[in-house]
Motif scaffolding. Structure first.
Motif: not given
Lengths: 452, 356
Positions: B270-276
């Motif tokens: 997931g993009t948001l998970e990747r950012i986190r």
């Protein structure tokens, strides 16, 4: 060595038989001969610009209309020549007219070697005729892909006899705007704005092509069928423009035509470059069509000012024209005016800009040299020339627009301007001429292969 | 999830008996989610919606297995993992996403077993894809589908294929590698998928040149801003004036973050998970990560708004947001978001080029 000399001597004798006789030609005769050659060459170049218009208009429109678009140009140039010979030339340049129109020299028939201002009048006639034909071909941009062939016939007569020559008389034929000192060296107003406003009247009265605008007012892009044609047309027009602008010195003189040509090149270059860059910056993609329009807009704009401004100003005029044409196209689309060949923007908006630019950039030195008007705002600090230019644009614009609307309006009431919906969808090649310009690519309506 | 009706819906999906009932349930999911769209928090919305999509896909696989058993093909001859790619892999599916799927199954010791597995999983994936099509999930236009034998293989064959792609980093293979990077196991044996991804990341690390090729692919889509910072709207056609949120905002950011994640060897999809995860690893500063998360949430929200209901009650989207729906404030917000996206693209570019 001797042999070579003999061959070149005899070649020279064939070329210049006068050398064989003792009597030298007079300076005036030489001058006249050189002028005649130059202006004749220029007239040929301007006539060749019709080749550019054929490719421009076909390239920018769809395959199903290609033969019609190309063929009608040849037809209208022919008809325009006859009408200009019979009537138009007399209205523009006839000697016994007044401030508003010329009179005389109808069915023009000058003495076989008549010379006026150091130039055979026949050559002058051909040069002027080529300009009238260019203005007419610009006007057709507004009619493209939906006007009946009969409209081309009738409006050629009306435009060549009653609209174009009147404006030409006002500015070039000693009319009232010429007396005011209106500067339009080769016709940003006379040729280009006149053609563009006739196109505007045409396209408004004809209404947009089927499929150009959606019900909600958004525009569709109707792509031309051959961008290479369009690009090639721009090059042909560009080259022809040297005849158009530099030829408008109508004399060899002290070689001033070279300066005019030089400015012309700079203006065109500025237009092409600015247009590509602005489309790239605004749209995120460099648009080819805009680039081509930019080159033409640069040429149109520099047409009025090519003899009146310094080279740096020619560059600025071209650059501004290139940006202007990009926004002008978007403006007309927003106004829901269908402009298939972009005539309104390329010849109209840039024509107005080019004419006004004189009032800003003209130098006193060059105005004196050409003998029309005075220097512009930057060189003299005076607003006078800008006002004169503004006045000439407005007066010519109002006249052409009103005359075109009235004449085309009458035609619309009497004969109708537009082909039927079915004919438009099938294409004018078929409806007006019976055959497609690309017979292998398109099948007649019984088949399924018609491009809507 | 607090809504009891929603639980019932998920249960209903898990008990659906055929593709027609799946389709009916999907319409119910649609209607509920559309009604909820205005008030619900974006991330929560996507999480729930993707739970529902996952449930549909799982049920379709179960139904397909029963059908094969009924047809006398027995049970799966080897363990397998059903994979989702694209937005499904990232759990960023909208209401209208299509099918992007694959299967990785366990290797057989002998040729006979290999052939049996091949036949079984080909039949299974055909069933699954058809069931989901019947339930309203269109096929992937690029044919990245489990029913395509290219995307339905035993583990060893997958590994061999990845190796080939890594050895030949042309445009197309690199695109496939990026697709695999977003893969997620939605059903079956997750360890098969984990093994596959372990292989994937070993090769990425061994061949840094591949990342450079991925960069070119990643930067393909430009952000919807011109050099004057104005929004680039569709100039012509039915969608004139609208904004291509999918390819001009959402995808550029997905691509940029994906590349940073691959370079950092992160397994999140997931993009948001990747950012986190990037932030946790200390690869991105907290303030910057917060800015990215905020921007990506905005893009996700706008992407949901591109959904249109057309006459016969069906839903459709072309990923474009019509200017009607875009208020002045939202346009300003989008502009700042796109600036963040542009900056991110530049950062990824510099970062990747400097690494090599």
């Amino acid at each position: 060595m001797v042999k070579k000399m003999l061959i070149s001597m005899s070649a020279l004798l064939v070329l210049f038989p006068a050398m064989a006789f003792a009597e030298d030609p007079s300076g005036a005769t030489l001058n006249m001969g050189l002028n005649a050659l130059w202006v004749m060459l220029a007239a040929i170049l301007v006539l060749l610009m019709q080749g550019g218009f054929i490719l421009l208009e076909t390239g920018s429109t769809r395959m199903k209309n290609a033969g019609h678009v190309a063929g009608k140009t040849i037809f209208t140039v022919g008809l325009c020549s006859l009408v200009y010979w019979a009537l138009g030339y007399g209205i523009a340049f006839g000697g016994s007219g007044n401030d508003f129109f010329g009179w005389g020299d109808f069915f023009f028939d000058p003495a076989k070697t008549s010379v006026d201002n150091g130039l055979p009048t026949t050559v002058f006639f051909l040069f002027q005729l080529a300009f009238a034909a260019v203005s007419l071909s610009i006007a057709w941009g507004g009619f493209a892909e939906r006007a009946k062939l009969s409209v081309y016939l009738i409006f050629t007569i009306l435009f060549t006899a009653l609209i174009y020559p009147v404006v030409a008389h006002w500015i070039w034929g000693g009319g009232f705007l010429a007396q005011d000192g209106a500067q339009d060296f080769a016709g940003s107003t006379v040729v280009h704005l006149t053609g563009a406003l006739a196109a505007l009247a045409g396209t408004i009265l004809l209404k947009p092509r089927i499929g150009k605008f959606n019900k909600d007012g958004s525009a569709n892009e109707i792509l031309g069928h051959n961008q290479v044609f369009t690009a090639l047309s721009v090059l042909i027009l560009w080259v022809g423009w040297f005849g158009f602008n530099a030829g408008s010195t109508v004399a060899i003189g002290d070689g001033f035509f070279g300066f005019v040509a030089f400015n012309t090149q700079l203006g065109a270059a500025g237009g092409a470059v600015a247009a590509l860059l602005i489309s790239w910056a605004v749209l995120g993609k460099a648009d080819i069509g805009t680039t081509l329009n930019g080159a033409l807009a640069g040429l149109v704009a520099i047409t009025a000012s090519c003899a009146f401004v310094d080279p740096w100003a020619a560059v600025v005029i071209g650059l501004v024209a290139g940006i202007l044409v990009f926004y002008s196209v978007r403006f007309f689309e927003k106004m829901k005016i269908d402009d298939p060949i972009f005539a309104l923007s390329v010849h109209g908006a840039a024509g107005i800009w080019g004419t006004l630019a004189n009032g800003i950039f003209a130098t006193e030195e060059l105005a004196t040299k050409v003998g029309v008007g005075q220097g512009g705002l930057i060189d003299t600090g005076s607003w006078h020339q800008l006002w004169v230019q503004f006045e000439s644009v407005v007066i010519c614009g109002v006249f052409v627009l009103a005359a075109s609307f009235i004449l085309l309006g009458i035609m619309k009431a009497i004969m109708g301007l537009r082909v039927t919906e079915e004919q438009e969808i099938a294409g004018l090649d078929l409806s007006e001429h019976g055959n497609y310009g690309y017979p292998e690519q398109l099948k007649k309506p019984s088949g399924q292969n018609i491009q809507a | 999830m607090t809504d009891p009706g929603w639980h019932q819906l998920l249960h209903g999906i898990a008990r659906a008996e055929d593709s027609a009932s799946l389709h009916r349930l999907r319409e119910l999911v649609h209607d509920r989610m559309v009604a909820r769209l205005p008030q619900q928090q974006t991330e929560q919305f996507y999480a729930e919606l993707n739970d529902a999509h996952d449930a549909m896909i799982r049920r379709a696989i179960q139904l397909a297995q029963s059908e094969l058993a009924r047809l006398g093909m027995g049970t799966p001859p080897a363990p397998f993992a059903y994979l989702l790619f694209g937005s499904g892999g990232r759990r960023e599916q909208t209401l209208l996403s299509d099918q992007d799927s694959g299967i990785v199954y366990g290797d057989s010791p002998d040729g006979e077993g290999r052939e049996e597995s091949r036949r079984y999983f080909a039949a299974l994936s055909d069933q699954v894809v058809q069931l989901l099509l019947g339930a309203g999930y269109p096929l992937c236009e690029g044919n990245v589908l489990s029913s395509n034998s290219e995307w339905c293989r035993p583990l060893s064959s997958w590994q061999e294929r990845l190796g080939r792609w890594f050895d030949e980093p042309a445009w197309e293979p690199v695109r496939y590698l990026l697709i695999v990077a977003d893969s997620r196991c939605v059903f079956g044996a997750p360890e098969l998928h984990e093994e596959l991804m372990a292989y994937f990341y070993r090769d990425v690390i061994q061949q840094p040149v591949i990342v450079k090729r991925m960069l070119e692919n990643t930067m393909k889509h430009k952000v919807l801003l011109n050099v004057f910072g104005q929004l680039l709207r569709e100039p012509y056609g039915e969608d004139a004036g609208s904004l291509d949120i999918k390819y001009g905002a959402y995808i550029p950011m997905v691509n940029a973050i994906r590349l940073l994640a691959i370079e950092a060897n992160l397994r999140e999809t997931g993009t948001l998970e990747r950012i986190r995860a990037l932030e946790e690893q200390g690869l991105v500063q907290r303030s910057e990560a917060a800015e990215w998360i905020q921007t990506f949430r905005l893009f996700l929200r706008l992407r949901m708004m591109t959904t249109e209901r057309i006459e016969n009650g069906r839903f459709t989207t072309n990923g474009k947001l019509s200017s009607r729906k875009l208020t002045k404030e939202m346009a300003e917000e989008l502009k700042s978001g796109l600036k963040v996206g542009k900056k991110l693209q530049r950062r990824v570019y510099r970062h990747t080029m400097n690494r090599l």
